[in-house]
Design a protein around this motif. Structure first.
Motif, short mmCIF file in Angstrom:
data_model
loop_
_atom_site.label_atom_id
_atom_site.label_comp_id
_atom_site.label_asym_id
_atom_site.label_seq_id
_atom_site.Cartn_x
_atom_site.Cartn_y
_atom_site.Cartn_z
N LYS A 1 0.82 -1.21 0.00
CA LYS A 1 0.00 0.00 0.00
C LYS A 1 0.86 1.26 0.00
N THR B 1 2.19 1.73 -3.43
CA THR B 1 1.13 2.28 -4.30
C THR B 1 0.93 3.76 -4.03
N ALA B 2 0.97 4.15 -2.75
CA ALA B 2 0.82 5.57 -2.39
C ALA B 2 1.94 6.40 -3.01
N TYR C 1 1.28 6.67 -6.76
CA TYR C 1 0.22 7.67 -6.97
C TYR C 1 0.79 9.09 -6.86
N ALA C 2 1.63 9.31 -5.84
CA ALA C 2 2.21 10.63 -5.63
C ALA C 2 3.04 11.07 -6.84
N TYR D 1 -3.06 5.49 5.99
CA TYR D 1 -2.67 5.35 4.58
C TYR D 1 -3.09 6.58 3.77
N THR D 2 -4.22 7.18 4.12
CA THR D 2 -4.66 8.39 3.42
C THR D 2 -3.70 9.55 3.67
N SER E 1 -0.57 8.94 1.62
CA SER E 1 -0.70 9.21 0.18
C SER E 1 -0.76 10.71 -0.11
N THR F 1 -5.09 7.81 -9.50
CA THR F 1 -6.15 7.75 -8.50
C THR F 1 -6.87 6.41 -8.53
N ALA G 1 -4.71 3.73 -6.99
CA ALA G 1 -4.68 3.84 -5.53
C ALA G 1 -5.96 3.27 -4.91
N ILE H 1 -6.41 2.28 -1.14
CA ILE H 1 -5.85 3.52 -0.59
C ILE H 1 -6.70 4.69 -1.06
N THR I 1 -7.10 8.73 -1.76
CA THR I 1 -6.25 9.87 -2.10
C THR I 1 -6.70 11.13 -1.38
#
Length: 291
Positions: A16, A19-20, A23-24, A92-93, A96, A131, A134, A139, A141
């Motif tokens: 996770k 993945t975050a 995404y970033a 996790y939010t 991210s 997005t 994620a 996860i 965003t």
């Protein structure tokens, strides 16, 4: 057994967080390579952070960057998520959103083009993919995702109307800030972003499944071993060609579970007839995994 569970949780956490981070990187590419050079506003809280940045550059001695604004505007939503959703989801939010803010700040802008149509399309596509990826991996965003989950849990309704209102505000703001053609370019970017996100994130897409089989018990056991879904059984169906006894099974799955359903059917009854159609609306309980 405890060691195995700890290892699995650690593996999930690393997945996770990876993945975050990805995404970033993608949202920072969308922002620095396309949206900012093309004067395109994003959707949701990211678009609001861009608007705050534009207003402070023009009207305030203290400039709030898009990266900083993105994190600060999400802080009240972090509190809401901590209280109303779950602590793990909130952690996790925060990760991210924090990573996205850092990458937007750190990644040097590359002005590939300033054509607003190209910037709207490619910025929306890159951000939509990030997005969607994620969300697919569990996860959030941040931003309107949190409001959507809370509203759906409390009322059973989607956040569609709030999204429309909020993004309409962003589009109008783009018109005032950069001129009305840019409002339409931003609207194009929002549309592309939504379409790519829907293609990537498939958990929210519901599908009705009808299975006609001569081996109902085997099929039910196999499907429910792969997917946590209820199944409705219709007995005493008859095939028109051979006039043999059949059973009809009905269930509703998410598009994300399609591969699991196919595996279950291959194991239980490869010769079964399976019809799958998109479901527009569901009334009643539909299980969703906890975040």
């Amino acid at each position: 057994m405890d060691d195995v569970q700890r290892l699995m949780k650690r593996h999930q956490s690393i997945g996770k967080l990876s993945t975050a981070f990805l995404y970033a990187v993608l949202v920072s590419i969308a922002m620095n390579f396309f949206w900012s050079p093309g004067h395109i506003y994003s959707s949701g809280i990211t678009g609001l952070a861009q608007l705050v940045n534009t207003l402070t550059i023009r009207n305030s001695p203290v400039v709030i960057s898009t990266a900083l604004g993105l994190f600060l505007l999400n802080v009240p939503l972090f509190v809401l998520a901590w209280r109303q959703i779950s602590h793990q989801f909130t952690v996790y939010t925060v990760a991210s959103v924090l990573l996205a803010s850092i990458m937007i700040r750190v990644l040097n802008p590359v002005h590939l083009t300033t054509d607003p149509i190209i910037c709207a399309i490619f910025g929306g596509a890159v951000n939509g993919f990030g997005t969607g990826m994620a969300l697919k991996n569990g996860i959030s965003t941040g931003g309107l995702d949190i409001l959507g989950i809370v509203i759906r849990r409390r009322t059973g309704r989607s956040i569609g109307s709030i999204n429309i209102f909020f993004n309409s505000f962003i589009i109008i703001a783009a018109g005032f800030a950069y001129g009305w053609p840019y409002a339409f370019y931003s609207a194009l970017g929002l549309f592309v972003n939504a379409r790519v996100m829907d293609m990537t994130y498939t958990r929210q897409q519901r599908m009705q499944v009808m299975i006609i089989t001569g081996r109902p018990k085997t099929v039910i056991d196999s499907v429910q071993n792969h997917i946590r879904r209820g199944i409705t059984i219709v007995h005493d169906a008859e095939g028109a060609y051979h006039h043999d006894n059949k059973t009809i099974l009905f269930t509703v799955i998410s598009r994300y579970e399609m591969n699991d359903l196919e595996e279950a059917m291959d194991e239980a009854d490869p010769s079964a007839f399976v019809s799958i159609s998109d479901t527009v609306k569901i009334l009643g309980h539909f299980y969703e995994p906890k975040l």
